[in-house]
Design an enzyme around this catalytic site. Structure first.
Site, PDB file in Angstrom:
ATOM      1  N   THR A  46       0.828  -1.208   0.000  1.00 17.22           N
ATOM      2  CA  THR A  46       0.000   0.000   0.000  1.00 17.22           C
ATOM      3  C   THR A  46       0.859   1.253   0.000  1.00 17.22           C
ATOM      4  OG1 THR A  46      -1.650  -1.212   1.276  1.00 17.22           O
ATOM      5  CG2 THR A  46      -1.893   1.167   1.178  1.00 17.22           C
ATOM      6  N   THR A  47       1.964   1.226   0.760  1.00 19.91           N
ATOM      7  CA  THR A  47       2.861   2.378   0.804  1.00 19.91           C
ATOM      8  C   THR A  47       3.476   2.655  -0.560  1.00 19.91           C
ATOM      9  OG1 THR A  47       3.343   1.860   3.114  1.00 19.91           O
ATOM     10  CG2 THR A  47       4.871   3.349   2.010  1.00 19.91           C
ATOM     11  N   TYR A 109     -13.090  -4.800   1.132  1.00 18.74           N
ATOM     12  CA  TYR A 109     -14.378  -4.295   0.657  1.00 18.74           C
ATOM     13  C   TYR A 109     -15.486  -5.342   0.679  1.00 18.74           C
ATOM     14  CZ  TYR A 109     -17.958  -1.895  -2.057  1.00 18.74           C
ATOM     15  OH  TYR A 109     -19.141  -1.335  -2.457  1.00 18.74           O
ATOM     16  N   TYR A 135      -1.376 -10.472   5.375  1.00 21.98           N
ATOM     17  CA  TYR A 135      -1.348  -9.062   5.770  1.00 21.98           C
ATOM     18  C   TYR A 135      -2.724  -8.701   6.299  1.00 21.98           C
ATOM     19  CZ  TYR A 135      -0.628  -3.964   5.350  1.00 21.98           C
ATOM     20  OH  TYR A 135      -0.520  -2.617   5.600  1.00 21.98           O
ATOM     21  N   ARG A 140      -8.106  -0.794   6.705  1.00 19.82           N
ATOM     22  CA  ARG A 140      -8.225  -0.594   5.258  1.00 19.82           C
ATOM     23  C   ARG A 140      -9.183  -1.597   4.616  1.00 19.82           C
ATOM     24  NH1 ARG A 140      -4.735   2.747   2.571  1.00 19.82           N
ATOM     25  NH2 ARG A 140      -2.964   3.577   3.750  1.00 19.82           N
ATOM     26  N   LYS A 163       1.757 -10.158   8.742  1.00 18.04           N
ATOM     27  CA  LYS A 163       1.983  -8.763   9.100  1.00 18.04           C
ATOM     28  C   LYS A 163       0.715  -8.297   9.808  1.00 18.04           C
ATOM     29  CE  LYS A 163       2.670  -4.090   7.274  1.00 18.04           C
ATOM     30  NZ  LYS A 163       2.764  -3.240   6.059  1.00 18.04           N
ATOM     31  N   ILE A 205       7.471  -4.485   9.255  1.00 19.45           N
ATOM     32  CA  ILE A 205       7.455  -3.972   7.883  1.00 19.45           C
ATOM     33  C   ILE A 205       7.075  -2.503   8.015  1.00 19.45           C
ATOM     34  CG2 ILE A 205       6.373  -4.056   5.609  1.00 19.45           C
ATOM     35  CD1 ILE A 205       6.114  -7.061   5.939  1.00 19.45           C
TER      36      ILE A 205
END
Length: 285
Positions: A46-47, A109, A135, A140, A163, A205
């Site tokens: 995402t980063t 979502y 993850y 999010r 993560k 991370i």
């Protein structure tokens, strides 16, 4: 998988002012983080603004990262989504030469059941040519991977860790208490690293490691005093990184450090003047 212990840096994707890919900036960033002491690179999470990168751009970025890295540290690549078949297709289309692992975000979502999450990851792990790290970031995805689900998936031979960015301490404790010895529990929150490592975690991370890899080397591998001081140093900056969305803050920080520009792609916007002033005032030497 000891190669994924310590600090993984969630690399940003540098852009030029016209928002095209800035490969020179990417090389400078990789050299900065690797020589600074990170243990592995995490590409196109995402980063790295993966949601706004085309399939062709993702191929180019991964190839450049492998080239610039020159096998100095392991590479983990983000391959995830909320369509299991689309993730499987992406696995088929990805060149894994020089890649050591996959970071795969929980489906977002559509909010699957826990059984659906297990089925999703099982198919991905069965198909992946390299080990998979789960993850979990409910803020999010709007869907939590529960501790019992993580522990169930931990028995898959190609799933090596998680993560954890849920912020749920009881959940992290439960995973730590019951996970296999070789299953990696990795922090998804920079300032939770010491606490998670204390209960059997395997590192971080990190977003801020883009800018300050040396401090994260101390955070994960230093003496107790060095770890504490590194965490204390980051308190003010960490709070600024997410005020206007990730990676807006860290890209602005990298601009002030002269590593790469701070351009982001819509719907994200560059840091406001107010945030820019705050980050500049909080810079660490």
């Amino acid at each position: 998988m000891t190669k994924f212990k310590g600090t993984g840096v969630a690399l940003v994707t540098p852009f030029h002012e016209d928002h095209s890919l800035d490969f020179e900036g990417l090389k400078k960033l990789i050299d900065h983080t690797v020589t600074g002491g990170v243990d592995y690179l995490v590409v196109m999470g995402t980063t790295g603004e993966s949601p706004v990168l085309s399939a062709e751009e993702k191929k180019q970025i991964l190839a450049k990262c492998v080239d610039y890295n020159q096998q100095r540290v392991p590479i983990m690549v983000g391959v995830g989504g909320n369509s299991t078949q689309a993730v499987l297709d992406q696995l088929d289309q990805t060149d894994f030469n020089g890649v050591d692992g996959i970071l795969s975000v929980s489906p977002y979502y559509n909010k699957p059941t826990q059984a659906g999450i297990v089925a999703h990851y099982t198919q991905i792990a069965d198909a992946a040519p390299v080990p998979v790290m789960l993850y979990n970031i409910p803020g999010r995805t709007m869907s939590n991977i529960e501790a019992k689900t993580t522990l169930q998936l931990a028995s898959h031979p190609n799933i090596i860790g998680v993560k954890e960015a849920s912020g749920n301490w009881e959940q992290c404790l439960t995973i730590a208490a019951h996970k296999p010895d070789d299953f990696l529990l990795v922090s998804g929150d920079d300032l939770m690293t010491i606490a998670l490592n204390a209960i059997g975690g395997s590192g971080i991370i990190s977003v801020l490691a883009n800018a300050y890899p040396g401090r994260f080397k101390k955070l994960c591998h230093g003496t107790s005093k060095e770890q504490q001081q590194a965490a204390f140093d980051l308190i003010q900056l960490n709070s600024l990184m997410y005020l206007e969305g990730n990676p807006v803050g860290v890209k602005n920080l990298l601009k002030h450090l002269g590593i790469c520009g701070d351009q982001v792609r819509l719907p994200m916007l560059q840091a406001s003047e107010e945030l820019d002033r705050k980050i500049k005032a909080a810079l660490l030497l």
